[in-house]
Design a protein around this motif. Sequence first.
Motif, mmCIF file in Angstrom:
data_model
loop_
_atom_site.group_PDB
_atom_site.id
_atom_site.type_symbol
_atom_site.label_atom_id
_atom_site.label_comp_id
_atom_site.label_asym_id
_atom_site.label_seq_id
_atom_site.Cartn_x
_atom_site.Cartn_y
_atom_site.Cartn_z
ATOM 1 N N LEU A 284 5.188 5.196 -1.931
ATOM 2 C CA LEU A 284 5.744 4.950 -3.263
ATOM 3 C C LEU A 284 4.696 4.503 -4.282
ATOM 4 O O LEU A 284 4.679 5.039 -5.408
ATOM 5 C CB LEU A 284 6.873 3.924 -3.186
ATOM 6 C CG LEU A 284 7.538 3.565 -4.513
ATOM 7 C CD1 LEU A 284 8.162 4.788 -5.165
ATOM 8 C CD2 LEU A 284 8.600 2.489 -4.306
ATOM 9 N N LEU A 287 2.803 7.429 -5.938
ATOM 10 C CA LEU A 287 3.557 8.476 -6.635
ATOM 11 C C LEU A 287 2.858 8.797 -7.949
ATOM 12 O O LEU A 287 2.781 7.953 -8.847
ATOM 13 C CB LEU A 287 4.986 7.990 -6.884
ATOM 14 C CG LEU A 287 6.012 9.032 -7.298
ATOM 15 C CD1 LEU A 287 6.224 10.058 -6.188
ATOM 16 C CD2 LEU A 287 7.338 8.360 -7.632
ATOM 17 N N VAL A 317 9.264 10.427 -0.115
ATOM 18 C CA VAL A 317 8.546 9.195 -0.396
ATOM 19 C C VAL A 317 9.017 8.091 0.545
ATOM 20 O O VAL A 317 10.210 7.949 0.816
ATOM 21 C CB VAL A 317 8.768 8.774 -1.865
ATOM 22 C CG1 VAL A 317 8.066 7.460 -2.165
ATOM 23 C CG2 VAL A 317 8.271 9.870 -2.802
ATOM 24 N N THR A 337 12.532 1.687 -5.685
ATOM 25 C CA THR A 337 11.935 2.925 -6.200
ATOM 26 C C THR A 337 12.066 3.016 -7.715
ATOM 27 O O THR A 337 11.114 3.383 -8.423
ATOM 28 C CB THR A 337 12.592 4.143 -5.538
ATOM 29 O OG1 THR A 337 12.481 4.027 -4.115
ATOM 30 C CG2 THR A 337 11.931 5.431 -5.993
#
Length: 347
Positions: A284, A287, A317, A337
């Motif tokens: 994450l 990203l 993810v 997230t």
Amino acid sequence: MAKSGTGRPSRAGAVRRGTKGSKAVGSGGQGRQALEGKKPTPKAEDRPYHPAGKAKAARERLAAAGGGKGGRAGARSSNDRGQVQDAPRTAPARRVKKADDSEIVTGRNSVVEALRAHIPATALYVAFRVEVDERVKEALSLANKRGIPVMEVMRPELDRLSGHDSVHQGLALKVPPYEYAHPETLLDEVLAKHKTPLFVALDGITDPRNLGAIIRSTAAFGGHGVIVPQRRSVGVTASAWKTSAGAAARTPVAMASNLTQTLKAFKARGVFVIGLDGDGDVSLPGLDFADGPIVVVVGNEGKGLSRLVTETCDAVVSIPISSGTESLNAGIAASVTLYEIARQRSL
């Protein structure tokens, strides 16, 4: 005593066999017509109870009514993966429900919390001669301020409304069915405001408390809506309303007739689809396209993402957690997230 044709005495109840020259009685003679066969098997579309036959009948009714399908041509196109573009719209979801699919929130604490969260209610039911305490007073006050009808009913009627397994404590709140939006309508509205889309899609989430928590997190971190599939998934129930703490009144929820096809339609318009899974190949914090249009897909509480949805995702993810923790709750995973995406967008 009666005698048979051979001169021997006949037994009572005996079946007399046919003599020579008479028609033989047996399965061959009786089933001869059946063995000759019937007419050819009709085509699938000519059988009224076959799915193809039903589809043909529906087309004929549509043609007789002068109806037809209307197309929606894409007005824009782009080869840039990060730019959203128009594409043919998927078929809208249809909710097949009972005529009255309203829900009943029961219990004094639950009713008061629902009224505090501004859940759109249509009626407040109060048991006849209910013992009035602070919660009952607050429920009546909130209902009166919002113009919600208050109805005093006998306890047997309140038992019937609440269900035999519910403990209503003399209070019940009637909540109307939720009106779902179309996923691509939400996308169109976000693009019309020149904003970067951020949606959360649920793949098989069955706990309404998780849905409520995800709706609340979506609203808190700048998301534009939540997408739920029509089948094998929780909908916006009274419990979800309550868990969202009123965010469901501000954050739209769309229903997709087919989640995989909806995600593909979003991808065709330049939206990145990322799925959450503990075994994901992208971390994450790493990203790198958080500032682009994104749909975050959260999987089932036990099974995770389905195979078709996983294959549709642009990236899977994972959220780094300590080795002593097996996994995160679906609602918490979505919240973490969304926070990280919002943080990267603010840089």
